[in-house]
Scaffold this active site. Sequence first.
Site, PDB file in Angstrom:
ATOM      1  N   SER A 280       4.931  -1.178   3.968  1.00 22.37           N
ATOM      2  CA  SER A 280       5.040  -2.560   4.444  1.00 22.37           C
ATOM      3  C   SER A 280       5.082  -3.491   3.239  1.00 22.37           C
ATOM      4  O   SER A 280       4.380  -3.274   2.249  1.00 22.37           O
ATOM      5  CB  SER A 280       3.827  -2.947   5.290  1.00 22.37           C
ATOM      6  OG  SER A 280       3.713  -2.100   6.398  1.00 22.37           O
TER       7      SER A 280
ATOM      8  N   GLU B 107      -8.910  -1.657   6.679  1.00 30.14           N
ATOM      9  CA  GLU B 107      -7.729  -1.812   7.536  1.00 30.14           C
ATOM     10  C   GLU B 107      -8.103  -1.600   9.002  1.00 30.14           C
ATOM     11  O   GLU B 107      -7.571  -2.238   9.891  1.00 30.14           O
ATOM     12  CB  GLU B 107      -6.657  -0.801   7.112  1.00 30.14           C
ATOM     13  CG  GLU B 107      -5.357  -0.949   7.883  1.00 30.14           C
ATOM     14  CD  GLU B 107      -4.268  -0.003   7.388  1.00 30.14           C
ATOM     15  OE1 GLU B 107      -4.588   0.950   6.656  1.00 30.14           O
ATOM     16  OE2 GLU B 107      -3.104  -0.224   7.751  1.00 30.14           O
TER      17      GLU B 107
ATOM     18  N   SER C 149       1.560   6.588   2.512  1.00 30.43           N
ATOM     19  CA  SER C 149       2.336   7.540   3.320  1.00 30.43           C
ATOM     20  C   SER C 149       3.546   8.097   2.577  1.00 30.43           C
ATOM     21  O   SER C 149       4.192   7.386   1.803  1.00 30.43           O
ATOM     22  CB  SER C 149       2.834   6.874   4.597  1.00 30.43           C
ATOM     23  OG  SER C 149       1.769   6.333   5.313  1.00 30.43           O
TER      24      SER C 149
ATOM     25  N   GLU D 263      -3.157   8.781  18.356  1.00 33.51           N
ATOM     26  CA  GLU D 263      -3.759  10.122  18.474  1.00 33.51           C
ATOM     27  C   GLU D 263      -4.819  10.317  17.377  1.00 33.51           C
ATOM     28  O   GLU D 263      -5.900  10.853  17.639  1.00 33.51           O
ATOM     29  CB  GLU D 263      -2.681  11.214  18.369  1.00 33.51           C
ATOM     30  CG  GLU D 263      -1.714  11.287  19.544  1.00 33.51           C
ATOM     31  CD  GLU D 263      -0.667  10.174  19.530  1.00 33.51           C
ATOM     32  OE1 GLU D 263      -0.443   9.565  18.458  1.00 33.51           O
ATOM     33  OE2 GLU D 263      -0.075   9.897  20.596  1.00 33.51           O
TER      34      GLU D 263
ATOM     35  N   GLN E 102       0.865  -1.193   0.000  1.00 37.31           N
ATOM     36  CA  GLN E 102       0.000   0.000   0.000  1.00 37.31           C
ATOM     37  C   GLN E 102       0.893   1.232   0.000  1.00 37.31           C
ATOM     38  O   GLN E 102       1.683   1.426   0.932  1.00 37.31           O
ATOM     39  CB  GLN E 102      -0.861  -0.041   1.261  1.00 37.31           C
ATOM     40  CG  GLN E 102      -1.767   1.116   1.453  1.00 37.31           C
ATOM     41  CD  GLN E 102      -2.330   1.161   2.877  1.00 37.31           C
ATOM     42  OE1 GLN E 102      -1.949   0.349   3.715  1.00 37.31           O
ATOM     43  NE2 GLN E 102      -3.197   2.085   3.150  1.00 37.31           N
TER      44      GLN E 102
END
Length: 393
Positions: A170, A253, A137, A373, A134
């Site tokens: 990943s 996810e 990021s 968070e 994926q």
Amino acid sequence: MQLRADLATTPALVAFRDELRAWLDRHLTEEFKANPLADPTGAEGDAFERRRAWQRVLHDGGWIGVHWPAEYGGRGATLAEYALFLVTCGEAGAPEPVNTIGLSMVGPTLIEHGTPQQQALLPAILSAETIWCQLFSEPEAGSDLGAIRTRARKQPDGRWHVSGQKVWTSLGPTADLGFLLARTGDAPSGFRGLSCFVVDMHAPGVTVRGLRQMGGQTHFSEVFFDDVVLPADALVGQEDDGWSVATNTLGHERTTAILARHASTMSYASALLGLAGRPGVTPSDRDRAVTDWIEAQVFRLNGYRGVAAAIGGSTSPATWTQRMQWGLLNRRLFETASALRDGDALLLDGEDDHWGTLLLASRGWTIGGGTTEIQRNMLGEKILGLPREPKPV
Ligand SMILES: Cc1cc2nc3c(=O)[nH]c(=O)nc-3n(C[C@H](O)[C@H](O)[C@H](O)COP(=O)(O)OP(=O)(O)OC[C@H]3O[C@@H](n4cnc5c(N)ncnc54)[C@H](O)[C@@H]3O)c2cc1C
């Protein structure tokens, strides 16, 4: 020790579980069994190859992608059956299949948004022939994917040229195909103007550089795109509307995928009780271990509450807390184990004992898939109905 609670609440579910248990009895031989004290997300070495081989056995037996519709090679299982599948496999000591991103995120997204040509990629996800990663990021865009800068430029012939950088990918070093989120619109930031693409990880201009983590593994990587050419049909969904596709992927996810973590969490909690029972452990450390074990049971039962609500057609807040609870709980479990193991806390990888590696790996489990968070922000806004957090001006 485990508290009794059963997901098999109807004759159909009992039959489903019995069929699976009988199949596991025949096919889950010792060579495949997961080490109960290993990182279930490990992406390298013998354990990874064993998981790949196990996925092929599941595939041959018709037990892979059980929650995918039958027309796409799945079993058309209900959510309750899928949950029961994950729990039963975990209890039997089965490892997770290897193509986790393909099975739980990319596959369901392509089923919903992909073209027939893209859906032709689905069988190879099930058989573990192609491993997916994926590519969301970036160095300056993790929690805030609206800041993505990797750009895909449409060419007059309909093809796309991609340039930019991704990070924390990943399975990057092993992946054959990637699911990319890139900027296609004119605005330099924001969620409008993003699009999703299928990327061949071996295409010219794609460079994958493995990132070694503090535990020694290379679970993820940096991925560089240097004017990579994608065919016109690499676009998934509508141009500039990639965010609605990506949120579908992230939803998988953050909800169903986490059920796969129940079994490993229960193994760690039981092993922790074993450590706490050794001579010389202080009463306060023993209390700490028992508290963690109780919380592991709460985590599991909360997962069941989420499934029960879904069967009844509603969404339980328990579903949304699972991801956050998993990360925080596991981190605490390994910190307690490290206190109980005293001087041995950071000794890495005995043959069967991975406490040290798990302690280090678990730091990432409160970050990947959305930090604690960010999960708290989502819970506040989506479940508790709190006002949205102010955006920086
Ligand atoms: C094990 C692991 C696997 C991963 N796998 C993948 C993958 O396969 N593909 C992929 O694309 N990415 C992957 N990631 C990346 C992951 O999604 C990001 O690391 C994560 O979203 C956080 O982004 P960041 O690291 O840029 O941190 P930042 O977004 O820079 O955050 C830094 C700190 O600020 C806090 N913060 C940021 N914004 C807010 C806010 N609005 N309110 C409160 N606090 C805030 C964060 O919680 C964090 O503590 C993985 C990460 C890990 C650890």
